[in-house]
Structure formats: C-alpha cells, structure tokens
Design an enzyme around this catalytic site. Structure first.
Site, PDB file in Angstrom:
ATOM      1  N   HIS A 104       0.780  -1.228   0.081  1.00  0.00           N
ATOM      2  CA  HIS A 104       0.026   0.182   0.017  1.00  0.00           C
ATOM      3  C   HIS A 104       0.765   1.282   0.047  1.00  0.00           C
ATOM      4  O   HIS A 104       0.425   2.121   0.207  1.00  0.00           O
ATOM      5  CB  HIS A 104      -1.002   0.116   1.263  1.00  0.00           C
ATOM      6  CG  HIS A 104      -1.648  -1.120   1.434  1.00  0.00           C
ATOM      7  ND1 HIS A 104      -1.245  -2.249   2.122  1.00  0.00           N
ATOM      8  CD2 HIS A 104      -3.037  -1.669   1.005  1.00  0.00           C
ATOM      9  CE1 HIS A 104      -2.336  -3.144   2.273  1.00  0.00           C
ATOM     10  NE2 HIS A 104      -3.127  -2.899   1.243  1.00  0.00           N
ATOM     11  N   ASP A 206      32.841 -32.240  13.764  1.00  0.00           N
ATOM     12  CA  ASP A 206      33.144 -33.569  13.037  1.00  0.00           C
ATOM     13  C   ASP A 206      34.137 -33.649  11.968  1.00  0.00           C
ATOM     14  O   ASP A 206      33.723 -33.188  10.691  1.00  0.00           O
ATOM     15  CB  ASP A 206      31.652 -34.009  12.365  1.00  0.00           C
ATOM     16  CG  ASP A 206      31.816 -35.169  11.775  1.00  0.00           C
ATOM     17  OD1 ASP A 206      32.734 -35.858  11.601  1.00  0.00           O
ATOM     18  OD2 ASP A 206      30.747 -35.954  11.352  1.00  0.00           O
ATOM     19  N   HIS A 209      34.397 -37.371   9.629  1.00  0.00           N
ATOM     20  CA  HIS A 209      33.607 -37.832   8.305  1.00  0.00           C
ATOM     21  C   HIS A 209      34.769 -37.709   7.057  1.00  0.00           C
ATOM     22  O   HIS A 209      34.244 -38.313   6.151  1.00  0.00           O
ATOM     23  CB  HIS A 209      32.410 -37.122   8.063  1.00  0.00           C
ATOM     24  CG  HIS A 209      32.336 -35.785   7.884  1.00  0.00           C
ATOM     25  ND1 HIS A 209      32.945 -34.672   8.414  1.00  0.00           N
ATOM     26  CD2 HIS A 209      32.221 -35.292   6.400  1.00  0.00           C
ATOM     27  CE1 HIS A 209      33.119 -33.713   7.718  1.00  0.00           C
ATOM     28  NE2 HIS A 209      32.831 -33.753   6.591  1.00  0.00           N
ATOM     29  N   HIS A 214      34.756 -37.598   2.139  1.00  0.00           N
ATOM     30  CA  HIS A 214      35.417 -36.851   1.141  1.00  0.00           C
ATOM     31  C   HIS A 214      36.483 -37.596   0.438  1.00  0.00           C
ATOM     32  O   HIS A 214      37.414 -37.074  -0.215  1.00  0.00           O
ATOM     33  CB  HIS A 214      36.095 -35.657   1.756  1.00  0.00           C
ATOM     34  CG  HIS A 214      34.836 -34.821   2.322  1.00  0.00           C
ATOM     35  ND1 HIS A 214      33.639 -34.470   1.853  1.00  0.00           N
ATOM     36  CD2 HIS A 214      34.638 -34.160   3.517  1.00  0.00           C
ATOM     37  CE1 HIS A 214      32.842 -33.472   2.456  1.00  0.00           C
ATOM     38  NE2 HIS A 214      33.474 -33.481   3.400  1.00  0.00           N
ATOM     39  N   ASP A 354      28.861 -33.836   1.624  1.00  0.00           N
ATOM     40  CA  ASP A 354      28.182 -33.333   2.929  1.00  0.00           C
ATOM     41  C   ASP A 354      26.537 -33.485   3.054  1.00  0.00           C
ATOM     42  O   ASP A 354      25.971 -33.960   3.535  1.00  0.00           O
ATOM     43  CB  ASP A 354      28.604 -32.197   3.477  1.00  0.00           C
ATOM     44  CG  ASP A 354      30.116 -32.097   3.923  1.00  0.00           C
ATOM     45  OD1 ASP A 354      30.653 -33.264   4.490  1.00  0.00           O
ATOM     46  OD2 ASP A 354      30.778 -30.838   4.054  1.00  0.00           O
TER      47      ASP A 354
HETATM   48 FE1  FES Z   1       0.217  -2.203   3.550  1.00  0.00          FE
HETATM   49 FE2  FES Z   1       3.116  -2.444   3.798  1.00  0.00          FE
HETATM   50  S1  FES Z   1       1.714  -0.720   3.183  1.00  0.00           S
HETATM   51  S2  FES Z   1       1.322  -3.927   4.158  1.00  0.00           S
HETATM   52 FE   FE2 Z   2      32.471 -32.413   5.206  1.00  0.00          FE
END
Ligand code: FES
Ligand code: FE2
Length: 438
Positions: A104, A206, A209, A214, A354
C-alpha cells in the site's frame, strides 16, 4: 507450550535422539528460545560500506534489513511492514534512500522510521495514529566484532564478547590473520532438505567424516607435490575446542598451509612468518580447520563462511560467503573465490558429499524406529582439559572427537529448557566450578 528436550539430549553421556531433528513442536520452540535469543550473524562491514547500503538477512525465519546509516553506524530492523506485514524490501542487497512497501506504499527511511503513509490525512485519525509508533521492529542489540555484525533480540543475553568468550581466540585465527582483516567477495545461496543442526554440528565438531565421506574429493583435488590430506586423516592428529556457549572448532595440527590450491598455498606459506608474529606460533600454524559460532555461523580454513537459516525441521537455507584477507593480492583473492566454488558452493565437491549425508539422515529420521534410539556422540568423552598445549578454553587432544558437538547440544538444551539468560549464565558458572574441583 513446553517441550522437554532433556528427554532427547544427554550431553554428558553423549546420547542424542533423532526427535530434535524432526519435531515441528521442537522447531517452533527453537525459533523462540534459540534464534530469538542467540547472537546471530547479520553482515560484515565490507558488505555495506556506504551510507544507504543494505543487505537483507534472516534471524531464524525473520527477515531483517541491515543498513549503513549516514553517521557510519548500522541499524537492523525487521523487513516487515507494520501495516499488514508485507516484506518492506524485495531486494537482497543494494543502496536505498528509503524503503517503500509495495503493498500500500507505506515508506520507511533507512533508520527504520515510518515517514510516509499514502492518504494519511483522509484515512487516519491523528488521535489514534502516529507514524512514529509504527516503524518496523528494531533489532535491539547489535555488536560489531572486527567488522562482523551480529544481532540479538534478547536484551538480557550476555554481551557478544562474553558470549564469544574463548572462541574469540580461534575466530581471530580466521579473520584477524593480517592487517586490515577480511572482506566478503562472493555469496551463494541454496536449500538442502535437512535440519539446520546437521550442518551446524559438523564444523563445530566433525572432522571424523572427512576421511570416508570426502575420500574421492581429496584425491581429485590433490595439489601437485603436496599430501592430499589422506595421511593427515589417517593420523587424526589435531585438537577440538568446545565452548560453554555451544561454539566449537576442530583442526589438524599442521605447520604449513593446508590449501589444495597452489597459488593460495604459496601465498599462505610465504606470509606465515608475519602471521606468526601477529597471532603467535601455535595459532598461526594450526587452529584453522573448521568452526561454528553457535547456532549457525560457520567457517572453514579455505575462506568459506556460512549461515544456515532454519526453514522448518526438515529444511535449511545456506547462505555462504567467500571471505578473503584484504591484503591478499588480487590474483590470490580470485583463487580463493574459485577454490570455494570448487569445494563448498552448491556444486562444490565437498559440499555435495556433506549434503548427501545430511539429507539421507533426515529422510531416515522420518521413520518411527529411527527416532526411538539414541545416536552416539561419545568420542573422546572424559578427555577434555582446560588451557593446555597453548590452546585457551576446553579442548581435547584429538581431532576425532565429539566434544564440540556435546558442547553445542548442552548449550542448545540449556536454551531449550526455557531458563532465562541470567539463569543460564549462572548454570554455566556452576558447571565450570564443578569441573575445576574435579
Ligand atoms: Fe500495507 Fe505495507 S503498506 S502492508
Ligand atoms: Fe564435510
């Protein structure tokens, strides 16, 4: 609503049940008790250098705008219009004189004051409406640690310095190695269908692993003439740090750059003596491996830093930046960028290894039996020592350890218990006193 997570977490015995990764009820409490009162990474100075520069980040699921002010200070406020709750700004980052809500048209200045309401005179009675009361919710506490800006919703939380504690010494090994610190040069974002804690506990703890998960990546990415990491992985020689506030770090004990990129390795080795002068021998040579500042600010020794934003119990959104030393030559910075792309971007070789683990864990935890029995976090249980080998705080002398994860879940359980911050701080003090007596 209360959820008692103590039934799922026994940090002292290293037993944790899968419920904490899957329960919607626990997740809702995390947003309030963990993300609603922990220090969360918001931005780095280099991301918003000029007045009006902003980035849009998240604190848990809450979008926040982090904005550089005219006087050089920083403000952070919800990217949520107070009118009907629309997002105030649709851009990820940029430079703005003001933010106009696209629903708005309510308009806010860069400090978060509501400055314009369309048709205000005709539509609103000045007796019941004053623009100054309807700015977006401000993040009440901000801290700037060496250019890293963190925010906290909770005014009763300890200061950022207290919260960081001994972790600062380890964090500095990544961000304060060189005069001028670091700057952010790139960012990736992606989504993984797994709980945020699966990612967070990994850099906190960790290293175990890497040798298996890897295995192919380390062979492919081997730097000519250097060991490919396999030997380091086989020995596991290193340390792990764990903080009472849930932070964790782990590293192999090394004496030279562990970068797989020849340009980066050459520059890091060449500058090592000046880093040693700045940080001390111990910290300059080792310490850099992987780390997590609780809950979700993670960094690795190749320049990648990330936050995992929670997106429900079954999903997380990763925002990963590449940080480079400001003083590095441009060609070295470029190689850091490429190196992170190659290893820990959405298409990165390590990253995919991962992610595969995490999303399978998550899928399996949908099962009833899968969630009934504890998972095991007992590596190096009982081996924690304080202030040894030149490392401040609590460490264990091996990098295959769960000390960081136990510390993370102990702190997580403290927060999730619903105790107030002052009560939690007292609890930690009494635990430390007990540990000192033993
Ligand atoms: Fe209405 Fe932001 S102006 S939700
Ligand atoms: Fe990793």
């Amino acid at each position: 609503m209360t959820v008692d997570v103590s039934q799922y977490i026994d940090a002292d015995r290293g037993l944790i049940r899968g419920e904490i990764f899957t329960s919607q009820e626990i997740y809702e409490r995390e947003l309030e008790l963990v993300f609603g009162r922990s220090w969360l990474f918001l931005a780095h100075d280099s991301m918003i250098p000029k007045p009006g520069d902003f980035i849009q980040n998240y604190m848990g699921e809450d979008p926040v705008l982090v904005v550089r002010q005219r006087d050089g200070s920083v403000r952070a406020f919800m990217s949520q219009c107070r009118h009907r709750g629309m997002r105030i700004c649709r851009a990820d980052r940029g430079n703005a004189k003001s933010f106009m809500c696209s629903f708005h048209g309510w308009t806010y200045d860069t400090a978060g004051n509501l400055i314009h309401v369309p048709h205000e005179e005709e539509a609103y009675d000045p007796e019941v409406f004053d623009k100054k009361d309807w700015g977006p919710i401000q993040v009440p506490r901000l801290a700037n640690y060496k250019g890293f800006i963190f925010g906290n919703w909770d005014t009763t939380a300890p200061s950022f310095e207290e919260y960081l504690g001994e972790m600062a010494w380890y964090f500095d090994a990544y961000i304060d190695r060189y005069e001028g610190g670091v700057e952010a040069i790139a960012r990736h974002k992606w989504v993984i269908p797994c709980n945020w804690k699966f990612n967070a506990e990994q850099p906190a703890s960790d290293m175990y692993h890497a040798e298996v998960s890897h295995a192919s990546a380390v062979q492919v990415l081997k730097r000519p003439g250097a060991d490919n990491g396999a030997e380091r992985y086989a020995k596991g020689r290193g340390h792990q740090f764990s903080s009472p506030y849930g932070h964790g770090a782990g590293w192999f004990d090394t004496t030279s750059s562990s970068s797989r990129n020849p340009v980066i390795a050459a520059w890091e080795n060449e500058t090592q003596p000046q880093v040693a002068e700045r940080l001390g021998e111990v910290r300059a040579a080792a310490v850099r491996g992987h780390a997590n500042i609780f809950p979700t600010f993670m960094f690795l020794n190749n320049g990648t830093m990330r936050v995992t934003h929670p997106r429900g119990p079954h999903e997380m959104e990763i925002w990963a930046w590449t940080f480079v030393p400001v003083v590095a030559p441009p060609e070295v910075k470029e190689q850091y960028r490429i190196e992170v792309l190659r290893t820990f971007s959405p298409g990165g070789m390590f990253e995919q290894d991962d992610a595969e683990n995490w999303l399978e864990e998550q899928r399996i935890l949908r099962g009833y039996m899968a969630r009934r029995n504890p998972l095991l976090y007992t590596m190096q249980l009982g081996r924690a020592r304080r202030d040894v080998d030149g490392f401040p705080g609590v460490t264990v002398p091996h990098c295959y350890a769960d000390e960081g994860a136990r510390g993370m879940y102990r702190h997580y359980a403290d927060l999730m218990s619903g105790l107030s911050w002052p009560e939690i701080v007292e609890l930690k003090k009494s635990r430390e006193a007990q540990a000192a007596d033993r």
